[in-house]
Structures are given as structure tokens and as C-alpha cells.
Motif scaffolding. Structure first.
Motif, PDB file in Angstrom:
ATOM      1  N   LYS A 255      -0.243   6.230  -6.049  1.00 14.29           N
ATOM      2  CA  LYS A 255      -1.667   6.531  -6.192  1.00 14.29           C
ATOM      3  C   LYS A 255      -2.063   7.793  -5.441  1.00 14.29           C
ATOM      4  CE  LYS A 255      -2.964   1.653  -6.669  1.00 14.29           C
ATOM      5  NZ  LYS A 255      -3.712   0.535  -6.037  1.00 14.29           N
ATOM      6  N   GLN A 256      -1.295   8.140  -4.415  1.00 14.98           N
ATOM      7  CA  GLN A 256      -1.627   9.306  -3.599  1.00 14.98           C
ATOM      8  C   GLN A 256      -1.040  10.604  -4.149  1.00 14.98           C
ATOM      9  OE1 GLN A 256      -0.275   8.349   0.353  1.00 14.98           O
ATOM     10  NE2 GLN A 256      -1.469   6.464   0.471  1.00 14.98           N
TER      11      GLN A 256
ATOM     12  N   GLU B  54       5.298   1.415   6.738  1.00 17.11           N
ATOM     13  CA  GLU B  54       6.538   1.890   6.152  1.00 17.11           C
ATOM     14  C   GLU B  54       7.747   1.273   6.845  1.00 17.11           C
ATOM     15  OE1 GLU B  54       6.845   6.054   5.675  1.00 17.11           O
ATOM     16  OE2 GLU B  54       4.784   6.325   5.054  1.00 17.11           O
TER      17      GLU B  54
ATOM     18  N   LEU C  29       4.979  -2.690  -3.973  1.00 17.08           N
ATOM     19  CA  LEU C  29       3.588  -2.472  -3.567  1.00 17.08           C
ATOM     20  C   LEU C  29       3.449  -1.182  -2.763  1.00 17.08           C
ATOM     21  CD1 LEU C  29       2.514  -6.099  -2.537  1.00 17.08           C
ATOM     22  CD2 LEU C  29       1.869  -4.839  -4.592  1.00 17.08           C
ATOM     23  N   ARG C  30       4.418  -0.940  -1.866  1.00 12.95           N
ATOM     24  CA  ARG C  30       4.371   0.282  -1.070  1.00 12.95           C
ATOM     25  C   ARG C  30       4.535   1.518  -1.945  1.00 12.95           C
ATOM     26  NH1 ARG C  30       1.903   2.218   3.197  1.00 12.95           N
ATOM     27  NH2 ARG C  30       2.921   4.165   3.848  1.00 12.95           N
TER      28      ARG C  30
ATOM     29  N   GLY D 129       3.754   1.664  -5.080  1.00 10.30           N
ATOM     30  CA  GLY D 129       2.519   1.790  -5.845  1.00 10.30           C
ATOM     31  C   GLY D 129       1.429   2.489  -5.060  1.00 10.30           C
ATOM     32  N   ASP D 130       1.313   2.173  -3.771  1.00 15.63           N
ATOM     33  CA  ASP D 130       0.339   2.867  -2.923  1.00 15.63           C
ATOM     34  C   ASP D 130       0.659   4.356  -2.817  1.00 15.63           C
ATOM     35  OD1 ASP D 130      -0.922   0.463  -2.534  1.00 15.63           O
ATOM     36  OD2 ASP D 130       0.095   0.021  -0.638  1.00 15.63           O
ATOM     37  N   LYS D 131       1.960   4.662  -2.676  1.00 15.62           N
ATOM     38  CA  LYS D 131       2.364   6.062  -2.604  1.00 15.62           C
ATOM     39  C   LYS D 131       2.102   6.781  -3.922  1.00 15.62           C
ATOM     40  CE  LYS D 131       4.110   6.593   1.553  1.00 15.62           C
ATOM     41  NZ  LYS D 131       3.578   7.621   2.498  1.00 15.62           N
TER      42      LYS D 131
END
Length: 261
Positions: A96-97, A3, A89-90, A92-94
């Protein structure tokens, strides 16, 4: 990606900003040429040869500025795009959670706007505004310093004029903080309504196919869009006007053309 590194600028971005500042400094050479011409006229020493040299000097400066500006603009674009890519991208990862329940309880438009509009606005600031803001700040500081060195009272007056921009900047931030949030909420609510409407249409179409063809919602969503439209067109045409196979295919084709337009 950690982050702490999401908003970190890369070498291309900093080099592009530096080249933009250098290009701004070279723009002062245009005024230098004008000053030399006026000085030559006042002294009576201006000749055709000297005027030709000044013209060649000015043309060379413009050529150098063109090359530096092109390189700086390209580097800023590449650097800003790389930063926004890492941010997307970051996010997008968040995304998904996030639990699925949040997509029904919360504002779906908030997530959509954050991934698209908000990141796009931040990228636009990096690629189009950051270099010019830095260039203008450096030129303003150099101008104030130069005037202070030549004549201190005039330099202090110019410094007060430049400092007078600070309240205007503060007021701009306050206006954005007040009305920008309201605009963002309206946009998020609108996007949420559109997404819910589209999801409802998809569910309705899937339910129609399940009743008549035995196709489940999951199978319907896995279909390519053109296949979905063909199935729906077939069922709608059959419901409205049962015809022969040839006429039915013609109606399906007309329906698909209308949907694509």
C-alpha cells in the motif's frame, strides 16, 4: 506488526516440530522389536507368549506414533500458516505504501509473485519440510553418537560420511542462487505481461462503453463482473448483427455462457 516479528515462529510451530522429532525417535522401536525377536531365536527362548507380547508392543508403538504424528503435523500446519499470514499482512501494508508510479515503471509481476508464489513457497517449507529436516538431523546426530560410543573408528567413518553431505548442500544452494533468480525474473516478466494485457482489455472495454453509453472507466471498474460482461456482450452483439430485443438477449446469453466456460 513490527518487521522484527514477521518471521518469528509461534508455539504451535515449535511444538509440532518437537512432536515430529519424537515420532521419528519412536520409529526406532520397530527395529527394537525385530532385534528382540532375532535375539530370542538365537537364544532359543522365543515362545508364543513372548511373540504375542512383542506384537502387542509393536502395535501400541504404531498407535502412539500415529497419534503423535497427527498432532505434530496439525500443529506444524497451523503454526506455518500463522507465520505466512503475518508475512502476507506485512507485505500488504508495504504494498500500500508503494507509489502508483512504480506500478508502471517497475515489474508488476514482481509484486504479484512476491505476494503469492514466494510466500507460498516459504509456507510450504515451514509446513512440510522443516519438521522432517529437523527429525532427520536429530536422528543422524544420535546415530553418529551411538556408533562412536560403541566403536569409535566406525563412528568416525560414519561422521565423515554425514559430513560429506555438506559440499552437496553448498552446491545445491549455489545452483538455486544462480538459476532460481533467472526463473524468478522470467516468471515476473510473464505475470507482468499478463496483467498489462488484462488491464489493456479492461481499458478498451471501458472506452467502448464510454463512447456508446457514456459510462466512465471508474463506473465500469466498479461494476460486478457479470454486469461488465453483460454490457460488453450487448454492445458487441449490436455491433455485429443488429437484431430484435429477443434475439439480442439470446446472443448475450450465448456470449456469457462462452465466457464462463
Amino acid at each position: 506488526m513490527r518487521e522484527a516479528n514477521v518471521f518469528r515462529k509461534n508455539r504451535a510451530f515449535y511444538s509440532g516440530v518437537i512432536l515430529t522429532v519424537v515420532e521419528g525417535l519412536l520409529s526406532g522401536c520397530s527395529y527394537l522389536s525385530i532385534y528382540m525377536v532375532l535375539a530370542g531365536l538365537s537364544e532359543g527362548s522365543l515362545s508364543a507368549q513372548r511373540l504375542g507380547l512383542l506384537t502387542a508392543f509393536l502395535a501400541g508403538i504404531f498407535l502412539i506414533r500415529l497419534v503423535i504424528y497427527a498432532a505434530g503435523y496439525t500443529q506444524v500446519q497451523l503454526g506455518g500458516a500463522a507465520v505466512s499470514k503475518g508475512l502476507r499482512l506485512r507485505l500488504g501494508d508495504k504494498l500500500k505504501q508503494i507509489p502508483l508510479s512504480r506500478f508502471t515503471q517497475g515489474q508488476v509481476g514482481e509484486y504479484v509473485n512476491t505476494m503469492t508464489s514466494d510466500v507460498g513457497s516459504y509456507e510450504k517449507i515451514l509446513t512440510h519440510s522443516s519438521g522432517n529436516i529437523t527429525k532427520n538431523a536429530v536422528l543422524a546426530a544420535m546415530l553418529v553418537g551411538f556408533v562412536c560410543k560403541v566403536y569409535l573408528p566406525a563412528g568416525l567413518i560414519l561422521f565423515l560420511v554425514v559430513a560429506g553431505l555438506i559440499p552437496n548442500l553448498w552446491l545445491s544452494f549455489r545452483v538455486v542462487a544462480k538459476y532460481g533468480v533467472a526463473k524468478h525474473e522470467v516468471s515476473a516478466e510473464t505475470v507482468s505481461s499478463i496483467v498489462e494485457y488484462i488491464d489493456g482489455i479492461q481499458t478498451f472495454r471501458g472506452h467502448l462503453l464510454y463512447q456508446r453509453k457514456g459510462i466512465s472507466i471508474e463506473e465500469y471498474l466498479d461494476m460486478p463482473p457479470i454486469v461488465r460482461d453483460a454490457y460488453i456482450a450487448s454492445e458487441l452483439c449490436e455491433l455485429k448483427n443488429p437484431v430484435t430485443d429477443t434475439g439480442k438477449m439470446l446472443d448475450i446469453f450465448k456470449y456469457l455462457l462462452k465466457q464462463r466456460r
